[in-house]
Scaffold this motif. Structure first.
Motif: not given
Ligand code: FES
Ligand SMILES: Cc1cc2nc3c(=O)[nH]c(=O)nc-3n(C[C@H](O)[C@H](O)[C@H](O)COP(=O)(O)OP(=O)(O)OC[C@H]3O[C@@H](n4cnc5c(N)ncnc54)[C@H](O)[C@@H]3O)c2cc1C
Length: 278
Positions: A214-226, A234-238
């Motif tokens: 699951i991703m939200v911002d996709g730029t490393g700001m939230c960790g939803a994608c951990r 790891k944060f998959a988006c970054v």
């Molecule tokens: S989607 Fe928020 S840090 Fe990856």
């Protein structure tokens, strides 16, 4: 606003959109993705860059209808606009001359392996692409993958086209035949990527998978994608989305993907009801 230049129904429930986005097209590399928001009330969803045409300034995405947002996008047509189209995001695939590379794509993952297969071929690798579908009607991009592969193996679960079985059966056959494999690159449903990783691990074949949390911002700001890789967060988006498949905690990824199932269903039902579909 990003204009839809072309829409093509590739298979039931699978739509291709060519989007006018010159800046994304110019900078995109194989393995990267975009975050899309359809309209002001929409959520942000991640979608892989399946192709680019720099001369047209366009980016191609291939989307499987699985819930509210992807079905709503499926109702969009040529000439319609998408509100946000952020990218390219994520680390590009590691392209090198490995030797023989086996690209494994499952379902909509077939579109996602195309740019990587193309780059692997251009880098001088011998590319074998395994394309897995549930049944014959869902087969797409076989010819397009042939253009960038030395060999293509199509599998269908029910045997209605190509080899009967899963992508892992085709991969096991290559291994059993003693074929030299230097790298396996898998994109598709988590169950498929996990099965590919479990298959190659005992043989010590380096395996990379593109994770889809699951991703939200996709730029490393939230960790939803951990995700947990080799015991580390790891944060998959970054940090990804591609990781060493033998180090990924697949069960955790699968569990995290189901967290919002109830709300996803409610949102999809509401959307269908508003359109008189149920
Ligand atoms: S989607 Fe928020 S840090 Fe990856
Ligand atoms: C890096 C990356 C690349 C992707 N590339 C593609 C692609 O090229 N084509 C494609 O069809 N799909 C792709 N996906 C998956 C796609 O993002 C989800 O199918 C989509 O978000 C589902 O939204 P929905 O509202 O239609 O469905 P929902 O009913 O909301 O969700 C269905 C399932 O999709 C997953 N999902 C839901 N929301 C998100 C979200 N915000 N981020 C990630 N997964 C979510 C969950 O597992 C969920 O159970 C990619 C995902 C990632 C992380």
């Amino acid at each position: 606003m990003y204009k839809i230049l072309r829409k093509e129904r590739l298979a039931p429930g699978i739509n291709l959109f060519e989007i006018e986005a010159p800046r994304v097209a110019k900078h995109a590399k194989p393995g990267q993705f975009v975050i899309v928001r359809l309209h002001e009330k929409g959520e942000r969803i991640p979608l892989t860059i399946a192709d680019v045409d720099i001369s047209k300034g366009s980016v191609t995405i291939v989307v499987q209808e699985v819930g509210k947002t992807t079905h709503e996008l499926g109702t969009y047509n040529e000439g319609d606009y998408i509100l946000d189209f952020l990218g390219p995001l994520g680390k590009p695939s590691h392209i090198d001359k490995f030797g023989t590379v086996v690209m494994v794509g499952g379902g909509v993952g077939v579109a996602e392996i195309y740019p990587v297969a193309k780059a692997m071929k251009e880098a001088g690798n011998y590319v074998i692409s395994i394309l897995g579908f549930r049944t014959r009607d869902l087969v797409f991009w076989e010819e397009k993958l042939r253009e960038v592969s030395d060999e293509v193996i199509v599998t269908t679960n029910d045997g209605s086209y190509g080899m009967k079985g899963f992508t892992t059966h085709a991969l096991q056959k290559l291994i059993d035949e003693g074929r030299k494999i230097d790298l396996v690159h898998a994109v598709g449903p988590v169950v498929m990527m996990k099965a590919v990783a479990e298959l190659t691990k005992p043989y010590g074949i380096k395996t990379v998978a593109s994770l889809n949390p699951i991703m939200v911002d996709g730029t490393g700001m939230c960790g939803a994608c951990r995700v947990t890789v080799g015991g580390e967060i790891k944060f998959a988006c970054v940090d990804g989305p591609e990781f060493d498949a033998h180090l990924v905690d697949w069960d955790e990824l699968m569990k995290r993907l189901t967290y919002y199932r109830d709300l996803e269903l409610i949102s999809f039902e509401k959307w269908k009801r508003e359109r008189g579909m149920i």
